[in-house]
Design an enzyme around this catalytic site. Structure first.
Site, PDB file in Angstrom:
ATOM      1  N   HIS A 114      91.821  24.673   5.718  1.00 39.68           N
ATOM      2  CA  HIS A 114      90.382  24.856   5.975  1.00 39.68           C
ATOM      3  C   HIS A 114      89.600  24.113   4.890  1.00 39.68           C
ATOM      4  O   HIS A 114      90.037  24.050   3.733  1.00 39.68           O
ATOM      5  CB  HIS A 114      90.055  26.354   5.955  1.00 39.68           C
ATOM      6  CG  HIS A 114      88.665  26.630   6.435  1.00 39.68           C
ATOM      7  ND1 HIS A 114      87.568  26.457   5.626  1.00 39.68           N
ATOM      8  CD2 HIS A 114      88.187  27.024   7.646  1.00 39.68           C
ATOM      9  CE1 HIS A 114      86.480  26.747   6.328  1.00 39.68           C
ATOM     10  NE2 HIS A 114      86.824  27.093   7.549  1.00 39.68           N
ATOM     11  N   GLU A 143      86.777  20.391  12.410  1.00 40.60           N
ATOM     12  CA  GLU A 143      85.676  21.138  11.810  1.00 40.60           C
ATOM     13  C   GLU A 143      84.896  20.224  10.859  1.00 40.60           C
ATOM     14  O   GLU A 143      85.230  20.142   9.669  1.00 40.60           O
ATOM     15  CB  GLU A 143      86.236  22.299  11.010  1.00 40.60           C
ATOM     16  CG  GLU A 143      87.021  23.292  11.820  1.00 40.60           C
ATOM     17  CD  GLU A 143      86.857  24.683  11.264  1.00 40.60           C
ATOM     18  OE1 GLU A 143      86.224  25.496  11.925  1.00 40.60           O
ATOM     19  OE2 GLU A 143      87.311  24.927  10.136  1.00 40.60           O
TER      20      GLU A 143
END
Ligand code: PGA
Length: 250
Positions: A92, A164
């Site tokens: 992430h 993302e």
């Protein structure tokens, strides 16, 4: 086909009571959802208390470590597997930027998660400067290429790729759905060139970054994403219920 919705709670909420309340709202809403597989990724400390079998809701981890032993603060893939979790978010952008995780470490984590027969969710995406400089595809190519380095075709099919863009995470500045479709096609082509058409078809590509009940349908319909990764909105009971309802109506 079922959409994959990942709820990433990050370092929230503050108490077990709140996490149970939130989870019970999810369960209630999911009773009527037929086309969703929901993966909830709470902080580690709450996982054992939320663990109960429920149709179409799975628990996942926000990270893992690829070794056991003298590594204070870490939780290993083997421990995660021993809890029957099947999904692990890896790389992430908050892990990459705040905790300085490198592509090499991310690659080790992915291999380890695959060794334990779980599904890694590999997060990739460019920052604002890289977007402005036209480097989006270059960044994605590097992060996927290095993240999946020396992982063979048979193992790759269990990987989920989450695109993302960093400039869209937690900012309310969600990305345009048609541009996201281009990114999805780019990722699929990249996998196709490296691992072949069959593998490319099997791999799920999802979108994350300021997803809410107003924009979710455009990512699943216009962008043709296989699912979404939801951060902030997954902590708001009403908003997240709306998200699930909208997806169920597709
Ligand atoms: P956000 O977070 O939905 O709050 O933008 C998404 C993410 O970090 O994955």
């Amino acid at each position: 086909m079922k959409y994959l919705i990942i709820a990433n709670w990050k370092c929230n909420p503050s108490s077990l009571r709140q996490s149970k309340q939130l989870f019970s709202v999810y369960k209630k809403q999911m009773r009527s959802c037929k086309n969703i597989n929901l993966v909830v990724c709470p902080p580690f400390i709450f996982i054992s208390q939320l663990k109960e079998k429920f149709k179409n809701i799975f628990l996942g981890s926000q990270d893992c470590f690829y070794k056991e032993g003298a590594f204070t603060g870490e939780v290993s893939s083997q421990m995660i597997k021993s809890f029957d979790l099947n999904y692990v978010i890896i790389g992430h952008s908050e892990r990459r930027n705040i905790f300085h995780e490198t592509d090499e470490e991310i690659n080790k984590k992915i291999k380890d998660v695959l060794d334990y027969k779980m599904n890694p969710i590999l997060c990739v995406g460019e920052n604002k400067k890289q977007r402005d400089d036209g480097e989006t595809f270059e960044v994605i190519k590097r992060q996927i290429g290095e993240g999946l380095n020396k992982i063979n075709r048979d193992r790759i099919k269990n990987i989920i790729i989450a695109y993302e863009p960093i400039w869209a995470i937690g900012t309310g500045e969600s990305a345009e759905a048609d541009k996201m479709q281009e990114v999805k096609i780019f990722i699929k082509k990249f996998i196709n060139n490296k691992y072949g058409a069959k593998t490319s078809q099997l791999i799920k590509v999802i979108y994350g970054g300021s997803v809410d009940s107003n924009n979710i349908c455009s990512y699943l319909s216009t962008s043709q994403m296989d699912g979404v990764l939801v951060g902030g909105a997954s902590l708001k009971k009403d908003e997240f219920s709306k998200i699930l309802k909208k997806v169920n109506s597709l």
